[in-house]
Motif scaffolding. Structure first.
Motif, short mmCIF file in Angstrom:
data_model
loop_
_atom_site.label_atom_id
_atom_site.label_comp_id
_atom_site.label_asym_id
_atom_site.label_seq_id
_atom_site.Cartn_x
_atom_site.Cartn_y
_atom_site.Cartn_z
N GLY A 1 0.66 -1.17 0.18
CA GLY A 1 -0.31 -0.46 -0.16
C GLY A 1 0.99 1.41 0.05
N GLU A 2 1.89 1.81 0.71
CA GLU A 2 2.54 2.85 1.06
C GLU A 2 3.61 2.61 -0.88
OE1 GLU A 2 3.32 5.07 3.16
OE2 GLU A 2 1.44 3.79 4.11
N LEU A 3 3.60 1.14 -1.42
CA LEU A 3 4.82 1.23 -2.58
C LEU A 3 3.61 1.90 -3.68
CD1 LEU A 3 7.30 1.10 -3.27
CD2 LEU A 3 6.57 -1.03 -3.90
N ALA A 4 2.32 1.99 -3.25
CA ALA A 4 1.01 1.95 -4.57
C ALA A 4 0.94 3.62 -4.23
CB ALA A 4 0.14 1.47 -4.24
N ARG A 5 1.64 3.91 -3.05
CA ARG A 5 1.38 5.36 -2.47
C ARG A 5 2.83 6.10 -3.30
NH1 ARG A 5 -0.83 3.12 1.65
NH2 ARG A 5 -3.16 3.81 3.02
N VAL A 6 3.64 5.27 -3.52
CA VAL A 6 5.36 5.96 -3.62
C VAL A 6 5.04 6.42 -5.05
CG1 VAL A 6 7.37 5.56 -4.29
CG2 VAL A 6 6.43 5.53 -2.15
N HIS A 7 4.27 4.80 -5.62
CA HIS A 7 3.89 5.17 -7.30
C HIS A 7 3.14 5.81 -7.44
CE1 HIS A 7 3.46 2.47 -11.07
NE2 HIS A 7 3.13 3.70 -11.10
N GLY A 8 2.62 6.40 -7.11
CA GLY A 8 1.31 7.46 -7.29
C GLY A 8 1.64 8.69 -6.81
#
Length: 123
Positions: free
Chosen positions: A79-86
């Motif tokens: 989930g945190e990595l998805a936020r980084v991606h965004g």
């Protein structure tokens, strides 16, 4: 007091930096998925071994619970990595001016920056 420059001369084009970041980001996302798959396989193997060997039904329950906590931590990290991606996608659009925030995967496979630069110029 030390004065820090407000602008540092770039050592690489933004497009190359974007490609490298995207490559590494996709690799990190794939690694998280791989870790989740391997943990799920481990969970299955552990429960299967407990059932198949006929040991006490709750033997190793503490290890199973810790493994499930580890899986939850991996999901949280995803989930945190998805936020980084965004956020990186937003930065890519802001700095590179394009509307395609994610470079094509074909450009991410190789480590040769000159090939990536040629591909970016050709696009």
């Amino acid at each position: 007091m030390t004065d820090f420059p407000t602008h540092i001369a770039p050592e690489m084009p933004l497009s190359i930096a974007q490609l490298r970041i995207a490559r590494d980001l996709h690799q990190a996302e794939a690694a998280l998925d791989e870790a989740l798959v391997r943990q799920a396989q481990l969970l299955q193997t552990m429960v299967g071994a407990r059932r198949g060997t006929g040991v006490a039904p709750f033997l190793g329950q503490d290890a199973l619970m810790r493994l499930v906590k580890s899986q939850q931590a991996m999901l949280d990290a995803g989930g945190e990595l998805a936020r980084v991606h965004g956020r990186l996608s937003t930065i890519a659009v802001e700095t590179c001016g394009g509307n395609d925030a994610c470079p094509p995967a074909a450009l991410l496979e190789g480590d040769d920056a000159s090939e990536a630069a040629d591909a970016v110029r050709a696009a």
